[in-house]
Design a protein around this motif. Structure first.
Motif, PDB file in Angstrom:
ATOM      1  N   SER A 112       0.811  -1.209   0.000  1.00 17.83           N
ATOM      2  CA  SER A 112       0.000   0.000   0.000  1.00 17.83           C
ATOM      3  C   SER A 112       0.851   1.269   0.000  1.00 17.83           C
ATOM      4  N   PHE A 113       2.069   1.202  -0.540  1.00 21.80           N
ATOM      5  CA  PHE A 113       2.972   2.357  -0.558  1.00 21.80           C
ATOM      6  C   PHE A 113       2.361   3.520  -1.334  1.00 21.80           C
ATOM      7  N   THR A 114       2.391   4.681  -0.704  1.00 27.49           N
ATOM      8  CA  THR A 114       1.944   5.918  -1.342  1.00 27.49           C
ATOM      9  C   THR A 114       3.065   6.933  -1.179  1.00 27.49           C
ATOM     10  N   PRO A 115       3.589   7.505  -2.269  1.00 28.14           N
ATOM     11  CA  PRO A 115       4.803   8.323  -2.189  1.00 28.14           C
ATOM     12  C   PRO A 115       4.689   9.576  -1.330  1.00 28.14           C
ATOM     13  N   HIS A 116       3.521  10.191  -1.255  1.00 26.36           N
ATOM     14  CA  HIS A 116       3.429  11.476  -0.571  1.00 26.36           C
ATOM     15  C   HIS A 116       2.899  11.363   0.859  1.00 26.36           C
ATOM     16  N   VAL A 117       2.804  10.132   1.401  1.00 26.54           N
ATOM     17  CA  VAL A 117       2.236   9.918   2.733  1.00 26.54           C
ATOM     18  C   VAL A 117       3.237   9.152   3.591  1.00 26.54           C
ATOM     19  N   ASP A 118       3.263   9.457   4.878  1.00 24.17           N
ATOM     20  CA  ASP A 118       4.089   8.723   5.824  1.00 24.17           C
ATOM     21  C   ASP A 118       3.388   7.404   6.142  1.00 24.17           C
ATOM     22  N   CYS A 119       3.678   6.370   5.358  1.00 24.43           N
ATOM     23  CA  CYS A 119       3.038   5.070   5.563  1.00 24.43           C
ATOM     24  C   CYS A 119       4.053   4.015   5.965  1.00 24.43           C
ATOM     25  N   GLY A 120       5.266   4.441   6.315  1.00 27.17           N
ATOM     26  CA  GLY A 120       6.314   3.508   6.705  1.00 27.17           C
ATOM     27  C   GLY A 120       6.233   3.124   8.164  1.00 27.17           C
ATOM     28  N   ASP A 121       7.147   2.258   8.584  1.00 24.28           N
ATOM     29  CA  ASP A 121       7.166   1.764   9.946  1.00 24.28           C
ATOM     30  C   ASP A 121       8.033   2.648  10.835  1.00 24.28           C
ATOM     31  N   ASN A 122       7.851   2.495  12.144  1.00 27.22           N
ATOM     32  CA  ASN A 122       8.739   3.109  13.116  1.00 27.22           C
ATOM     33  C   ASN A 122       9.876   2.118  13.351  1.00 27.22           C
ATOM     34  N   VAL A 123      11.111   2.545  13.129  1.00 28.11           N
ATOM     35  CA  VAL A 123      12.258   1.647  13.172  1.00 28.11           C
ATOM     36  C   VAL A 123      13.111   1.954  14.393  1.00 28.11           C
ATOM     37  N   ILE A 124      13.427   0.905  15.165  1.00 27.99           N
ATOM     38  CA  ILE A 124      14.315   1.016  16.319  1.00 27.99           C
ATOM     39  C   ILE A 124      15.597   0.280  15.951  1.00 27.99           C
ATOM     40  N   ILE A 125      16.719   0.980  15.962  1.00 31.76           N
ATOM     41  CA  ILE A 125      18.010   0.364  15.655  1.00 31.76           C
ATOM     42  C   ILE A 125      18.761   0.167  16.961  1.00 31.76           C
ATOM     43  N   VAL A 126      19.092  -1.084  17.284  1.00 31.95           N
ATOM     44  CA  VAL A 126      19.844  -1.385  18.501  1.00 31.95           C
ATOM     45  C   VAL A 126      21.253  -1.833  18.129  1.00 31.95           C
ATOM     46  N   ASN A 127      22.166  -1.737  19.085  1.00 32.31           N
ATOM     47  CA  ASN A 127      23.581  -2.063  18.896  1.00 32.31           C
ATOM     48  C   ASN A 127      24.194  -1.240  17.756  1.00 32.31           C
ATOM     49  N   ALA A 128      23.858   0.021  17.710  1.00 30.96           N
ATOM     50  CA  ALA A 128      24.344   0.892  16.632  1.00 30.96           C
ATOM     51  C   ALA A 128      25.848   1.121  16.722  1.00 30.96           C
ATOM     52  N   ASP A 129      26.423   0.945  17.902  1.00 31.32           N
ATOM     53  CA  ASP A 129      27.862   1.135  18.035  1.00 31.32           C
ATOM     54  C   ASP A 129      28.651  -0.033  17.455  1.00 31.32           C
ATOM     55  N   LYS A 130      27.994  -1.112  17.054  1.00 27.79           N
ATOM     56  CA  LYS A 130      28.678  -2.285  16.498  1.00 27.79           C
ATOM     57  C   LYS A 130      28.554  -2.351  14.979  1.00 27.79           C
ATOM     58  N   VAL A 131      28.146  -1.260  14.358  1.00 29.61           N
ATOM     59  CA  VAL A 131      28.039  -1.223  12.901  1.00 29.61           C
ATOM     60  C   VAL A 131      29.451  -1.140  12.318  1.00 29.61           C
ATOM     61  N   GLU A 132      29.614  -1.614  11.078  1.00 31.49           N
ATOM     62  CA  GLU A 132      30.939  -1.687  10.479  1.00 31.49           C
ATOM     63  C   GLU A 132      31.039  -0.827   9.228  1.00 31.49           C
ATOM     64  N   LEU A 133      32.251  -0.358   8.981  1.00 26.92           N
ATOM     65  CA  LEU A 133      32.612   0.276   7.718  1.00 26.92           C
ATOM     66  C   LEU A 133      33.862  -0.436   7.228  1.00 26.92           C
ATOM     67  N   THR A 134      33.931  -0.744   5.932  1.00 25.81           N
ATOM     68  CA  THR A 134      35.072  -1.474   5.405  1.00 25.81           C
ATOM     69  C   THR A 134      36.226  -0.531   5.091  1.00 25.81           C
ATOM     70  N   GLY A 135      37.412  -1.084   5.055  1.00 17.12           N
ATOM     71  CA  GLY A 135      38.593  -0.303   4.701  1.00 17.12           C
ATOM     72  C   GLY A 135      38.904   0.759   5.737  1.00 17.12           C
ATOM     73  N   ASN A 136      39.366   1.895   5.262  1.00 19.94           N
ATOM     74  CA  ASN A 136      39.728   3.011   6.133  1.00 19.94           C
ATOM     75  C   ASN A 136      38.653   4.090   6.163  1.00 19.94           C
ATOM     76  N   LYS A 137      37.402   3.715   5.884  1.00 27.45           N
ATOM     77  CA  LYS A 137      36.339   4.714   5.782  1.00 27.45           C
ATOM     78  C   LYS A 137      36.052   5.419   7.101  1.00 27.45           C
ATOM     79  N   TRP A 138      36.350   4.781   8.238  1.00 30.63           N
ATOM     80  CA  TRP A 138      36.119   5.433   9.535  1.00 30.63           C
ATOM     81  C   TRP A 138      36.908   6.729   9.638  1.00 30.63           C
ATOM     82  N   THR A 139      38.103   6.762   9.059  1.00 28.76           N
ATOM     83  CA  THR A 139      38.942   7.957   9.200  1.00 28.76           C
ATOM     84  C   THR A 139      39.122   8.719   7.901  1.00 28.76           C
ATOM     85  N   ASP A 140      39.114   8.042   6.762  1.00 29.13           N
ATOM     86  CA  ASP A 140      39.412   8.709   5.494  1.00 29.13           C
ATOM     87  C   ASP A 140      38.220   9.426   4.874  1.00 29.13           C
TER      88      ASP A 140
END
Length: 151
Positions: A48-76
């Motif tokens: 039932s996606f409608t582009p101009h309406v907020d019809c998405g879910d409420n998202v809770i992201i846990v353990n966000a400090d354990k997300v990864e970036l490959t290579g040297n992207k954290w600093t470069d």
């Protein structure tokens, strides 16, 4: 074939079926996770996606400090901000944002993947980011989903 039997259903604010979902960021790549979260916030996984309406879910992201970036992207990798004054351009890295708060890093990345209009601010307020595995949204009975099963 009767063409009047098929009606396009457009969802509005009252009829949108919003739910709460929990996403675990442990070991996930930041960009891939953020793109799927942006789709969840937008409601693109729903029929039932409608582009101009907020019809998405409420998202809770846990353990966000354990997300990864490959290579040297954290600093470069560098992000820029400008205060508006001469000499007021500052640059910072994802590691700097993660030190301040994982919420700031996720908001910056997901905001870039949402449409550039008023709806994006509303959608971004439906995302809750927590560094640990605990969150204060138990009363909403969120559903835990595996982000890797989504396309």
């Amino acid at each position: 074939m009767d063409t009047l039997s098929y009606k396009t259903i457009s969802v509005n604010k009252e009829t949108a079926q919003k739910e709460w979902v929990v996403v675990d960021a442990t070991g996930q790549s930041l960009g891939r996770l953020a793109s799927k979260v942006a789709k969840l916030l937008r409601g693109k996984y729903k029929p039932s996606f409608t582009p101009h309406v907020d019809c998405g879910d409420n998202v809770i992201i846990v353990n966000a400090d354990k997300v990864e970036l490959t290579g040297n992207k954290w600093t470069d990798r560098t992000y820029l901000r400008f205060s508006g004054y001469p000499g007021g351009q500052r640059e910072y890295s994802p590691a700097d944002l993660m030190k301040k708060s994982p919420d700031k890093l996720f908001r910056k990345v997901v905001k870039g993947m949402l449409p550039k209009n008023k709806l994006a601010d509303t959608l971004l307020n439906n995302m809750y980011v927590y560094a640990g595995s605990e969150h204060p949204h138990q009363a909403q009975t969120p559903r835990k989903i595996d982000i890797n099963t989504l396309k």
